[in-house]
Design an enzyme around this catalytic site. Structure first.
Site, PDB file in Angstrom:
ATOM      1  N   ASP A 143      54.419  68.524  18.243  1.00 52.04           N
ATOM      2  CA  ASP A 143      54.877  69.629  19.086  1.00 52.04           C
ATOM      3  C   ASP A 143      54.779  69.175  20.542  1.00 52.04           C
ATOM      4  O   ASP A 143      55.650  68.460  21.019  1.00 52.04           O
ATOM      5  CB  ASP A 143      54.035  70.863  18.771  1.00 52.04           C
ATOM      6  CG  ASP A 143      54.516  72.114  19.477  1.00 52.04           C
ATOM      7  OD1 ASP A 143      55.463  72.016  20.277  1.00 52.04           O
ATOM      8  OD2 ASP A 143      53.959  73.196  19.245  1.00 52.04           O
ATOM      9  N   SER A 144      53.698  69.499  21.228  1.00 50.17           N
ATOM     10  CA  SER A 144      53.549  69.016  22.603  1.00 50.17           C
ATOM     11  C   SER A 144      53.297  67.513  22.617  1.00 50.17           C
ATOM     12  O   SER A 144      53.547  66.842  23.617  1.00 50.17           O
ATOM     13  CB  SER A 144      52.374  69.728  23.284  1.00 50.17           C
ATOM     14  OG  SER A 144      51.153  69.284  22.728  1.00 50.17           O
ATOM     15  N   GLY A 146      47.340  69.860   7.889  1.00 48.22           N
ATOM     16  CA  GLY A 146      48.801  70.021   7.815  1.00 48.22           C
ATOM     17  C   GLY A 146      49.558  68.969   7.036  1.00 48.22           C
ATOM     18  O   GLY A 146      50.641  69.236   6.528  1.00 48.22           O
ATOM     19  N   LYS A 156      59.423  68.386  16.927  1.00 46.01           N
ATOM     20  CA  LYS A 156      59.965  69.603  17.525  1.00 46.01           C
ATOM     21  C   LYS A 156      60.668  69.298  18.832  1.00 46.01           C
ATOM     22  O   LYS A 156      60.206  68.462  19.615  1.00 46.01           O
ATOM     23  CB  LYS A 156      58.805  70.560  17.798  1.00 46.01           C
ATOM     24  CG  LYS A 156      59.067  71.977  17.352  1.00 46.01           C
ATOM     25  CD  LYS A 156      57.984  72.882  17.822  1.00 46.01           C
ATOM     26  CE  LYS A 156      57.183  73.403  16.657  1.00 46.01           C
ATOM     27  NZ  LYS A 156      56.271  74.486  17.086  1.00 46.01           N
ATOM     28  N   THR A 175      48.156  66.128  20.373  1.00 48.04           N
ATOM     29  CA  THR A 175      47.302  65.726  19.256  1.00 48.04           C
ATOM     30  C   THR A 175      47.534  64.259  18.923  1.00 48.04           C
ATOM     31  O   THR A 175      46.582  63.489  18.779  1.00 48.04           O
ATOM     32  CB  THR A 175      47.595  66.602  18.014  1.00 48.04           C
ATOM     33  OG1 THR A 175      47.464  67.974  18.396  1.00 48.04           O
ATOM     34  CG2 THR A 175      46.648  66.294  16.879  1.00 48.04           C
TER      35      THR A 175
HETATM   36  P1  IMP Z   1      50.674  69.230  19.431  1.00 46.27           P
HETATM   37  O1  IMP Z   1      49.337  68.665  19.843  1.00 46.27           O
HETATM   38  O2  IMP Z   1      51.138  70.317  20.371  1.00 46.27           O
HETATM   39  O3  IMP Z   1      51.722  68.178  19.239  1.00 46.27           O
HETATM   40  O4  IMP Z   1      50.451  70.008  18.073  1.00 46.27           O
HETATM   41  C1  IMP Z   1      50.319  69.323  16.907  1.00 46.27           C
HETATM   42  C2  IMP Z   1      49.595  70.111  15.855  1.00 46.27           C
HETATM   43  O5  IMP Z   1      49.741  71.522  15.998  1.00 46.27           O
HETATM   44  C3  IMP Z   1      50.218  69.774  14.507  1.00 46.27           C
HETATM   45  O6  IMP Z   1      49.539  68.694  13.912  1.00 46.27           O
HETATM   46  C4  IMP Z   1      50.100  71.071  13.736  1.00 46.27           C
HETATM   47  O7  IMP Z   1      48.875  71.112  13.048  1.00 46.27           O
HETATM   48  C5  IMP Z   1      50.127  72.145  14.801  1.00 46.27           C
HETATM   49  N1  IMP Z   1      51.497  72.702  14.969  1.00 46.27           N
HETATM   50  C6  IMP Z   1      52.380  72.441  15.952  1.00 46.27           C
HETATM   51  N2  IMP Z   1      53.536  73.104  15.796  1.00 46.27           N
HETATM   52  C7  IMP Z   1      53.397  73.798  14.640  1.00 46.27           C
HETATM   53  C8  IMP Z   1      54.282  74.678  13.907  1.00 46.27           C
HETATM   54  O8  IMP Z   1      55.431  74.958  14.264  1.00 46.27           O
HETATM   55  N3  IMP Z   1      53.767  75.192  12.758  1.00 46.27           N
HETATM   56  C9  IMP Z   1      52.524  74.915  12.297  1.00 46.27           C
HETATM   57  N4  IMP Z   1      51.677  74.094  12.948  1.00 46.27           N
HETATM   58  C10 IMP Z   1      52.105  73.549  14.112  1.00 46.27           C
HETATM   59 MG    MG Z   2      48.215  68.872  12.059  1.00 50.69          MG
END
Ligand code: IMP
Ligand code: MG
Length: 192
Positions: A118-119, A59, A146, A122
């Site tokens: 996002d959450s 990404g 987000k 990661t």
């Molecule tokens: P997290 O672990 O929920 O914070 O998600 C992080 C990862 O999910 C990011 O590094 C992205 O690769 C993917 N991701 C989260 N939200 C989006 C979105 O709205 N569009 C595309 N990829 C996303």
């Molecule tokens: Mg990513």
């Protein structure tokens, strides 16, 4: 099939491809301007240092390519790939390293370059994992943050934009591996 078409609808820009509509949330110009500012901040903060930019694949590949050219000090690069989503829009909660760093980060200044938080799972996982390798310091640069409720504290020092809780694509971000090549950040309005 056909080509992507950008249209102005009700004052906003929309990309149309077949029956799909993608609304532009952050256009090229805004991205360029903000990425430049972030690069300048990093340049200031890391004067006389040689940080390693750890780009999280896939990404952040466009973001890192752009921001590194706005950073006016010597940097090195390394890449990591993690998988947390499988192939859908919902986080599985399980983070897995699918490609590890090539080089040691021991005693190094590390800047993690992420596309979106996002959450936050990661990022938490990454920071913990890299911290265990004894770097001098770790900071996080994320293009997008987000607006979602989170239990854990946000570690992002260099943030591009706060965005609403929508699934976004473009400028490196995908939906099922597509749309990474849009020059803007947008969200899918309808899909057929
Ligand atoms: P997290 O672990 O929920 O914070 O998600 C992080 C990862 O999910 C990011 O590094 C992205 O690769 C993917 N991701 C989260 N939200 C989006 C979105 O709205 N569009 C595309 N990829 C996303
Ligand atoms: Mg990513």
């Amino acid at each position: 099939m056909g080509l992507y078409k950008l249209k102005k609808i009700n004052g906003g820009k929309v990309l149309i491809y077949n029956n799909m509509k993608i609304k532009v949330l952050i256009d090229e110009k805004k991205l360029r301007r903000r990425v430049r500012e972030l690069g300048q901040e990093i340049t200031r903060d890391y004067k006389n240092k040689n940080p390693v930019l750890v780009s999280v694949l896939r990404g952040s590949f466009i973001f890192v390519a752009d921001i590194c050219r706005e950073i006016k000090i010597p940097v090195t690069f390394d890449f990591m790939a993690v998988s947390s989503y499988g192939n859908s829009k919902a986080s599985s909660g399980i983070v897995r390293i699918t490609k590890d760093l090539e080089f040691s980060i021991e005693n190094k200044e590390v800047i993690i370059i992420e596309d979106i938080v996002d959450s936050g799972r990661t990022l938490n996982y990454l920071v913990k994992n890299l911290q265990a390798r004894n770097p001098k310091n770790i900071e996080v640069c994320a293009l997008l943050d987000k607006d979602v409720p989170r239990k854990t504290e946000n570690k992002v020092k260099y943030k591009g934009f706060d965005i609403p809780n929508k699934f976004v694509v473009g400028y490196g971000l995908d939906f099922e591996e597509k749309y990474r090549n849009f020059p803007f950040i947008g969200y899918i309005e309808n899909e057929q």
